[in-house]
Design an enzyme around this catalytic site. Structure first.
Site, PDB file in Angstrom:
ATOM      1  N   ARG A  28       0.823  -1.209   0.000  1.00 16.17           N
ATOM      2  CA  ARG A  28       0.000   0.000   0.000  1.00 16.17           C
ATOM      3  C   ARG A  28       0.855   1.256   0.000  1.00 16.17           C
ATOM      4  NH1 ARG A  28      -2.964  -0.811   4.926  1.00 16.17           N
ATOM      5  NH2 ARG A  28      -1.221   0.287   5.903  1.00 16.17           N
ATOM      6  N   VAL A 412      -8.966   2.094  11.711  1.00 12.56           N
ATOM      7  CA  VAL A 412      -7.940   1.078  11.476  1.00 12.56           C
ATOM      8  C   VAL A 412      -6.946   1.574  10.431  1.00 12.56           C
ATOM      9  CG1 VAL A 412      -9.415  -0.849  12.138  1.00 12.56           C
ATOM     10  CG2 VAL A 412      -9.428  -0.066   9.765  1.00 12.56           C
ATOM     11  N   CYS A 413      -5.778   0.965  10.450  1.00 13.30           N
ATOM     12  CA  CYS A 413      -4.709   1.329   9.526  1.00 13.30           C
ATOM     13  C   CYS A 413      -5.190   1.178   8.082  1.00 13.30           C
ATOM     14  CB  CYS A 413      -3.511   0.415   9.781  1.00 13.30           C
ATOM     15  SG  CYS A 413      -2.048   0.819   8.833  1.00 13.30           S
ATOM     16  N   PRO A 414      -4.937   2.173   7.205  1.00 18.41           N
ATOM     17  CA  PRO A 414      -4.088   3.348   7.365  1.00 18.41           C
ATOM     18  C   PRO A 414      -4.844   4.639   7.618  1.00 18.41           C
ATOM     19  CG  PRO A 414      -4.506   3.041   5.049  1.00 18.41           C
ATOM     20  CD  PRO A 414      -5.309   1.981   5.778  1.00 18.41           C
ATOM     21  N   CYS A 439      -4.831   2.490  16.795  1.00 18.59           N
ATOM     22  CA  CYS A 439      -4.325   1.570  15.779  1.00 18.59           C
ATOM     23  C   CYS A 439      -2.831   1.343  16.036  1.00 18.59           C
ATOM     24  CB  CYS A 439      -4.543   2.140  14.381  1.00 18.59           C
ATOM     25  SG  CYS A 439      -3.741   1.202  13.068  1.00 18.59           S
TER      26      CYS A 439
END
Length: 475
Positions: A28, A412-414, A439
């Protein structure tokens, strides 16, 4: 001998959790951050793994087998898998170890991943899997194609990885030091992603002969063991209770132990959007990995180390799937985030309203409220009806004196990083952004962003189990 799988899995879960090792994030970052820094961590895994497997094979300790490359199944499956891991918020191994951190969204993704994998491999969708895999070529590995020793690929690849590692480490040394949580003992500090990569590669090498000794001629793997775990639970058939099942259960246990010991475990209940995405993402992960013959571990770490066509082409199309899904789904919210009290999800007792940290620089804000103010990282804020000047972004709360609060609890990530990057553009240089988040991955991602983009972290602390607050001064 299958008990060795539990031990290997536990060590792997600890290393992944402490290293925040997420292949989804590595891929990502290429698309969202235009950065290859973390991806080199995956290359380190492959390089260490490749050297070790080649040595064990040359010594006759293990005898890897190679599947024929099935282009349609691998390409389509890898793309679906890459798309799915964005929706689920983590790859196969990442979903197992993040489940150990208490993320209910990962539990949901893990359940649908196991269900769809079992259906694809031995269940109602097994015919579809067979049909997609029916077109095979005679290609297996690059060394076999060229008729040369695997060392002709291992040595140059290891050298390239060493060069890239050195390149990015030099870049890190020249930029501002990454902010770390204060007053934290060394054993609680996260592992550098490159250190974690080297350890995971070494664990993968050790895993292969241990797995072979238990009658499983393979190394690390997640997809088939996940299906076998579900099949054993639902049928009680002990033939499914094997080394691979022990491995994935060990990852869960190791991650939980590491997260609990370092104060990073807390049950975090997903909101509706995250839950729906987890169901869809987990299902796509199972379908995709079953078609492609592996996930980011089986293909992205093991098969790539064997220099198989399946491994490298699958990794490429996983990355493409990640890029497409990231483009569609990973965007800043268009409206302000609801508070935890409004949502009733991802609740935390250490939220902004309950924080009571004081310092010599306490600033009392001009407020109109029926309740007494509390302190937020040295900034006093009211918990009742507040009248402050309008925030520069509707996502922010104006705390006065150039301080603004961003609530990323539950994201949550990102998304904590995405939202931070979005709102800081609305601030003037020298103004402060106070971010509350829970997170785990953001404990590294946000400081890394600050160092890269020239922002200063003026405060970074734990506010409770799996809860943190970071104050960023815009550069």
């Amino acid at each position: 001998m299958i008990i060795t799988g539990l031990a290997v899995g536990a060590v792997l879960g600890i290393v992944m959790q402490r290293g925040r090792f997420c292949v989804t994030g590595m891929l990502r970052d290429i698309f969202l951050q235009r950065s290859w820094r973390t991806f080199v961590g995956l290359l380190i895994v492959i390089a260490v793994h490749a050297v070790g497997i080649a040595a064990l094979t040359s010594a006759g300790v293990i005898t890897p087998t190679y599947d024929n490359f099935a282009p349609l199944a691998v390409i389509v499956g890898a793309f679906i898998f890459g798309f799915g891991i964005i929706l689920s918020g983590g790859c196969a191994s990442g979903t197992w170890y993040r489940s150990g951190e208490g993320l209910v969204g990962s539990w949901i993704a893990l359940a649908t991943y196991a269900l769809s994998t079992a259906a694809m491999k031995t269940g109602i969708l097994s015919g579809f899997t067979a049909a997609m895999s029916s077109w095979e070529t005679e290609l297996t590995t690059l060394p076999a194609l060229f008729g040369v020793s695997v060392w002709w690929f291992v040595v140059p690849f290891a050298a390239l990885t060493a060069y890239l590692t050195r390149h990015f480490m030099i870049k890190e040394s020249k930029r501002p030091k990454i902010a770390r949580l204060g007053n934290q003992p060394a054993w609680k500090r996260p592992l550098h992603v490159y250190t974690a990569g080297a350890l995971i590669g070494l664990i993968g090498v050790i895993a292969w002969p241990l797995s072979a000794a238990a009658g499983r001629n393979s190394g690390l793997g997640i997809t088939t063991p996940t299906a076998h775990t579900l099949q054993y639970i639902t049928t009680g058939d002990e033939s499914y209770l094997n080394w691979g099942v022990m491995l994935v259960l060990g990852i869960l246990a190791g991650s939980f132990i590491a997260a609990k010991a370092t104060g990073e475990f807390r049950i975090r209940v997903a909101d509706a959007t995250t839950s729906v995405r987890a169901v869809a993402g987990g299902t796509m992960m199972g379908v995709g990995a079953s078609l492609a013959g592996g996930c980011t571990v089986g293909n992205g770490m093991v098969q790539t180390s064997l220099f198989s066509f399946q491994g490298w082409i699958a990794l490429l199309f996983i990355a493409i799937g990640v890029g497409v899904a990231a483009k569609i789904f990973l965007k800043p919210a268009a409206v302000a985030k609801k508070t935890n009290a409004q949502e009733g999800t991802y609740s935390t007792e250490q939220s902004i309203a309950n924080e009571s940290v004081t310092s010599a620089e306490d600033r009392v804000l001009p407020v109109t409220t029926s309740q007494a103010p509390v302190s937020l990282g040295g900034v006093k804020v009211a918990t009742g009806l507040v009248s402050l000047k309008p925030a520069v972004s509707e996502k922010l709360r104006d705390l006065g004196d150039g301080y603004y609060a961003l609530d990323s609890l539950g994201a949550v990530c990102p998304f904590p990083l995405i939202e931070a990057k979005d709102v800081i553009k609305t601030l003037d240089s020298g103004e402060h952004l106070v971010i509350d988040f829970d997170c785990t991955q953001a404990t590294d991602a946000i400081p890394q962003w600050c160092a890269t983009d020239g922002h200063e972290v003026t405060d970074f602390k734990e506010t409770g189990d799996a809860s943190w607050q970071i104050t960023v001064k815009k550069g």
